[in-house]
Design an enzyme around this catalytic site. Structure first.
Site, PDB file in Angstrom:
ATOM      1  N   ARG A   1       0.365  -0.954  -0.207  1.00 47.95           N
ATOM      2  CA  ARG A   1      -0.019   0.032  -0.187  1.00 47.95           C
ATOM      3  C   ARG A   1       1.078   1.699   0.055  1.00 47.95           C
ATOM      4  O   ARG A   1       2.183   1.057  -0.044  1.00 47.95           O
ATOM      5  CB  ARG A   1      -0.965   0.063   1.251  1.00 47.95           C
ATOM      6  CG  ARG A   1      -2.087  -0.949   1.371  1.00 47.95           C
ATOM      7  CD  ARG A   1      -2.762  -0.740   2.147  1.00 47.95           C
ATOM      8  NE  ARG A   1      -4.202  -1.569   2.592  1.00 47.95           N
ATOM      9  CZ  ARG A   1      -4.385  -2.314   3.455  1.00 47.95           C
ATOM     10  NH1 ARG A   1      -4.170  -1.421   5.168  1.00 47.95           N
ATOM     11  NH2 ARG A   1      -5.464  -3.246   3.978  1.00 47.95           N
TER      12      ARG A   1
ATOM     13  N   GLN B   1      -6.836   6.002  16.249  1.00 50.24           N
ATOM     14  CA  GLN B   1      -6.797   4.581  16.441  1.00 50.24           C
ATOM     15  C   GLN B   1      -5.582   4.315  17.909  1.00 50.24           C
ATOM     16  O   GLN B   1      -5.698   3.287  18.166  1.00 50.24           O
ATOM     17  CB  GLN B   1      -6.307   3.948  14.942  1.00 50.24           C
ATOM     18  CG  GLN B   1      -6.928   4.298  14.068  1.00 50.24           C
ATOM     19  CD  GLN B   1      -6.260   4.418  12.573  1.00 50.24           C
ATOM     20  OE1 GLN B   1      -5.139   3.866  12.515  1.00 50.24           O
ATOM     21  NE2 GLN B   1      -6.873   4.834  11.635  1.00 50.24           N
TER      22      GLN B   1
ATOM     23  N   HIS C   1      -0.437  12.890  20.771  1.00 47.01           N
ATOM     24  CA  HIS C   1      -1.711  13.836  20.926  1.00 47.01           C
ATOM     25  C   HIS C   1      -2.332  12.819  22.214  1.00 47.01           C
ATOM     26  O   HIS C   1      -2.835  11.584  22.322  1.00 47.01           O
ATOM     27  CB  HIS C   1      -3.049  13.673  20.628  1.00 47.01           C
ATOM     28  CG  HIS C   1      -4.144  14.259  20.488  1.00 47.01           C
ATOM     29  ND1 HIS C   1      -3.747  15.256  21.913  1.00 47.01           N
ATOM     30  CD2 HIS C   1      -5.638  14.153  20.361  1.00 47.01           C
ATOM     31  CE1 HIS C   1      -5.604  16.127  21.361  1.00 47.01           C
ATOM     32  NE2 HIS C   1      -6.152  15.216  20.918  1.00 47.01           N
TER      33      HIS C   1
END
Lengths: 471, 490
Positions: free
Chosen positions: B76, B110, B132
């Site tokens: 990918r 996620q 974060h």
């Protein structure tokens, strides 16, 4: 097409540059060449034909709607458009950019000619590649193809041969010669010797005004102009290095650069492979090869700007790459100039600080400059005839002048390795001679080893004895 | 998992919220040496992941990427990004066990799943880094006690993180150590070395805490950043069309107006933004902003309170569990507004006209930035954090609206920001309806149309002093001085 008329037009481009009192008639099927020194307004004058600049007084009439343009400005606009389309900063996905095929299809109306040009420029393998991933020469070819195939009524080409490999130049010249019987052209040339024989008129600009207009039939006028452009500067003195700068001393018994069995690949596409190269101190090299053969990639393996530096066996300035050194450890030994640097140098900064940034290998200046750095930078500005503009913003200069400044930036610290990737692109005859003379002097000295890339056979440098050819 | 913040005592809460100091450059004299020779493994190869990795490697560090098995076998885009740049790539099982430092640079939402999968594979005494803190602070994720947990958050998009590094500079960066997970007291040393490796130390590093980062980030994004700009866009557009301004022009003035105004804000704070107006317009904008601040203050306080108690995040996580029902409905609603469906007209609007015809928009930015800043600082958040989460980020969201308008802006920002933005918008529109009924096109759409620019000297001095003496201006001036490389947003 009608006759284009400039009636005492004064056109403003930015705070520090305007074209003044332009009187000019371009009749259908005339072929004009525009010459003049860097910063005299050549690119600005042709930009007016693409609708740029603000007319302050007088008028410009008769510009046809279909104008095919090739210029650094048009190139900058396309690059900017690609930046705007690049959403990777917000989507967190890496953008591939607009493929070449689409860049060509979106403007081309003449598919026969498009096919011919794709073949002539050997574009087929590049059609799927993103525009911003092309090399300097390939980018120019895309611009030329777009301009030629949009069925223009007029062609405006700012240095049409610039950045093209030696094989391609005659082909492009021939194609323009054929077109010259059908349409009007305005061509800019920094180099007098590039003006093709089918040009009918020459304009010479000085400080934003037209100084001479001559017909090429008038051979004595052409001769006089050519002499004017070849007045040589004498007694060049290279400003000294800064004795306070402490670049760690290199070991003379090992090469500056040693590359073993290197290859560059993008997916299935191999740019080059099995490449070995060793550069010893005081061995000056010239690097040649057609557009897209990987010259800039190879140089970027040395400077550390190519991400595949880490997957190749590269030894530079005493460091085996990938052994814990930082790119700033490498860059302190290098002075570098290239066309891509021109695009990357997009910060608001004044002229003197551009030169000083060469001491810090930075784009923009983030350190407090010392008195001796300022003094040396001023000496360089004087050499380039720009000392009066030391505090002016860099982005108000013409592209030619910007390049001069970046050359000074590369040379200012007398680096152990001086990499000059087509340094003379965009320079007028006088500045080109100045830069070539500077490079020759540097080759004769003992501080810097020079690595020089160029396409022009005339721009040979005495003192360069080693030669690597790619592709 | 319980909300971590709510498990702390009041004393601990206040001390964590109040953590934010600008670090002295001398603290970074060791560069990234602390991490030299350590194995750094990055999870995720998007724009932040790739660009931070490129910087860290160029600083001499050992970086590789771990991706899900499917991303590797199917080659990918994330796999291509990593391999074309010459990085080693492997699965979690292959690379995580050897890692000294794992950088979690996946999207916020996620984090829970990724961290749960990755931590059992991590070796003893290694380190996990976040960009974060939501997962730790609001979701209450517990990390194995031998693992050091830090945060390093460059305050700019990934492309800019890379571009500034290549120039020899960096972007402002926030770092923090999760005190419950600092068993060997090396969290700060790792975070500093990581920040230096991305070039952040050259543009200024703020030492904060997980809690201060999360609470201020949530507050900024849902009020001034996304909320105020969304509400302002809809109100200003509707007002103009209602009063006869051509819709294409109105759409353009709003879509690009925030960005133009934000650019002035970015370079010289509220003072410079207001100085771009004529004197009479500046006084008008000032008065409008004062009025709006009084009207909106209770709403800002409510948002801050809900963030502090955890009500906001628990409400949002309920919606996550419910398949994002509310979020998707609200997103659809935004897509159906008239502003969103009106094509911006073609003719360029001159830069100055965005100010002259957008007096109300300037006033909204001023009111929103100042209110968010005031509310955060009064809740115990330090001025530096409050500045970054209000004024500093406004131009970034404004730029997003210029490029994408509201619907896509909302799809692109984090789900957390988006959810909060809708809450704000739903409350703020009715709150401002009486105010909006009174204003006319002289402050939005057409300009004051004055021939005489007379102002009373005393009033002007008063207004200028009030603008310049707001605390967000003082801290902004100091922090901006560290970001000398200001460039135009592309």
């Amino acid at each position: 097409m009608n006759t284009i008329e400039f009636n005492r037009a004064t056109i403003r481009f930015n705070e520090s540059f305007s074209l003044a009192d332009i009187e000019w008639r371009i009749a259908p099927r005339e072929i004009w060449a525009i010459t003049g020194a860097n910063g005299s307004g050549k690119s600005a004058l042709v930009a007016t034909l693409a609708g740029k600049g603000e007319i302050m007084s007088g008028s410009i009439e008769g510009i046809p709607p279909g104008v095919g343009v090739v210029s650094l400005e048009a190139q900058a606009e396309l690059i900017e458009r690609e930046r705007e389309r690049d959403d990777s900063d917000i989507t967190d996905e890496i953008s591939q950019g607009t493929p070449v095929a689409q860049m060509l299809d979106e403007v081309s109306t003449n598919s026969d000619l498009l096919d011919r040009l794709i073949e002539m420029f050997r574009f087929a393998p590049l059609l799927g590649r993103g525009f911003r991933k092309l090399s300097t020469g390939e980018t120019r070819k895309v611009l030329l193809t777009r301009a030629l195939t949009c069925d223009p009524e007029m062609l405006v080409l700012d240095n049409p041969f610039e950045g093209l490999d030696a094989d391609t130049v005659p082909q492009v010249r021939e194609m323009l010669r054929q077109k010259s019987n059908e349409i009007t052209m305005v061509l800019v040339f920094n180099r007098f010797d590039e003006i093709p024989d089918f040009v009918t008129h020459i304009v010479y600009l000085e400080n934003g005004s037209i100084k001479y207009k001559i017909e090429t039939r008038d051979s004595s006028a052409v001769e006089a102009l050519s002499q004017l452009l070849h007045l040589k500067k004498t007694d060049i003195e290279i400003p000294k290095a800064d004795l306070n700068e402490k670049i760690p001393v290199l070991d003379d018994s090992s090469p500056l650069v040693r590359i073993r069995n290197a290859s560059i690949r993008y997916g299935q596409n191999t740019v080059f492979q099995n490449l070995d190269w060793c550069i010893w101190p005081q061995q000056h090299w010239q690097l040649t090869g057609p557009n897209g053969s990987g010259k800039t990639c190879l140089l970027n393996l040395i400077t550390g700007d190519h991400p595949q530096s880490y997957s190749n066996d590269i030894f530079v300035f005493g460091y085996q790459r990938g052994s814990g050194e930082s790119i700033w450890d490498i860059k302190q030994y290098i002075g570098y100039v290239s066309t891509s640097l021109l695009w990357e140098y997009r910060v608001s900064i004044n002229l003197i600080n551009v030169v000083i940034s060469g001491f810090y290998d930075s784009i923009g200046l983030y350190n407090e400059a010392s008195a001796s750095e300022k003094r040396i930078a001023l000496q360089w500005l004087r050499l380039l005839g720009l000392e009066g503009q030391a505090d002016q913003p860099f982005n108000c200069l013409s592209y030619g002048e910007q390049r001069l400044l970046l050359i000074a930036r590369a040379m200012v610290k007398h680096p152990p390795l001086l990499i000059l990737d087509e340094p003379c692109l965009g320079l007028d005859d006088i500045n080109r001679q100045l830069i070539l003379a500077l490079i020759e002097k540097i080759c004769l000295g003992s501080e810097s080893t020079v690595l020089y890339v160029n396409h022009h056979a005339e721009d040979k440098i005495k003192g360069i004895k080693y030669h690597l050819s790619l592709g | 998992m319980a909300n971590y913040f709510n498990t702390l005592t009041l004393r601990q809460q206040l001390s964590q919220l109040g953590k934010c100091e600008f670090m002295d450059p001398s603290e970074f004299s060791d560069g990234s040496n602390y991490l030299l020779g350590k194995k750094i493994v990055v999870i995720g190869c998007g724009s932040q992941g790739l660009n931070q990795g490129l910087n860290l490697r160029d600083s001499g560090l050992d970086v590789s990427y771990t991706l899900r098995e499917a991303a590797i076998t199917e080659q990918r885009q994330s796999w291509k990004n990593a391999t074309e740049n010459g990085f080693a790539v492997g699965t979690y099982a292959e690379l995580i066990p050897g890692a000294d430092l794992v950088l979690n640079l996946t999207p916020d939402k996620q984090h829970g799943a990724v961290v749960t999968e990755v931590v059992p594979l991590m070796k003893q005494n290694s380190c996990l880094s976040y960009s974060h803190g939501f997962n730790i602070v609001e979701e209450g994720m517990h990390i194995r006690s031998d693992i050091t947990v830090i945060m390093v958050a460059p305050k700019c998009p990934g492309t800019e993180v890379r571009e500034e590094y290549k120039r020899g500079f960096g972007v402002p960066t926030l770092i923090a150590v999760h005190e419950d997970n600092d068993p060997r007291a090396e969290g700060l040393a790792i975070a500093k070395a990581y920040a230096a490796g991305t070039g952040g130390h050259r543009a200024g590093v703020l030492m904060s805490s997980f809690i201060a980062e999360v609470k201020s980030d949530l507050m900024g994004e849902q009020t001034i950043l996304c909320g105020m700009l969304q509400t302002g866009s809809l109100l200003c557009f509707d007002k103009m069309v209602e009063n006869g301004v051509e819709p294409g022009y109105a759409a353009k003035l709003v879509q690009y107006g925030w960005e133009t105004v934000g650019e002035a804000l970015k370079h010289g704070g509220i003072t410079n933004m207001m100085d771009r107006l004529s004197n009479p317009a500046k006084i008008r904008a000032f008065e409008l902003a004062q009025e709006m601040k009084d009207i909106m203050r209770p709403l800002y306080l409510k948002h801050m309170d809900d963030i502090m108690t955890g009500d906001f995040s628990s409400g949002m996580m309920d919606d996550w569990a419910n398949g994002d029902k509310k979020l998707l409905d609200w997103r659809k609603e935004t897509g159906e507004t008239v502003f969103e469906s009106t094509e911006s007209s073609d003719p360029e609007i001159p830069e100055q006209e965005y100010f002259d015809h957008g007096i109300l928009m300037v006033a909204m930015v001023k009111a929103g930035v100042e209110l968010a800043f005031e509310t955060m600082t009064s809740a115990g958040i330090k001025e530096e954090s409050a500045y970054y989460e209000s004024l500093h980020e406004t131009p970034l969201i404004a730029n997003l609206i210029a490029r994408k308008k509201l619907f896509e802006m909302n799809s692109i920002i984090s789900d957390t920001a988006e959810y909060g933005c809708y809450l704000y918008n739903h409350a703020c529109q009715p709150l401002l309806s009486d105010f909006m009924a009174k204003v006319d096109t002289d402050v939005i759409g057409r300009g004051l149309g004055l021939n005489d620019f007379y102002v009373d000297n005393h009033r002007l001095i008063e207004v200028n002093a009030a603008i310049r003496n707001h605390p967000v201006e003082a801290v902004g001036k100091t922090l901006r001085a560290h970001m000398r490389a200001m460039k135009k947003i592309v």
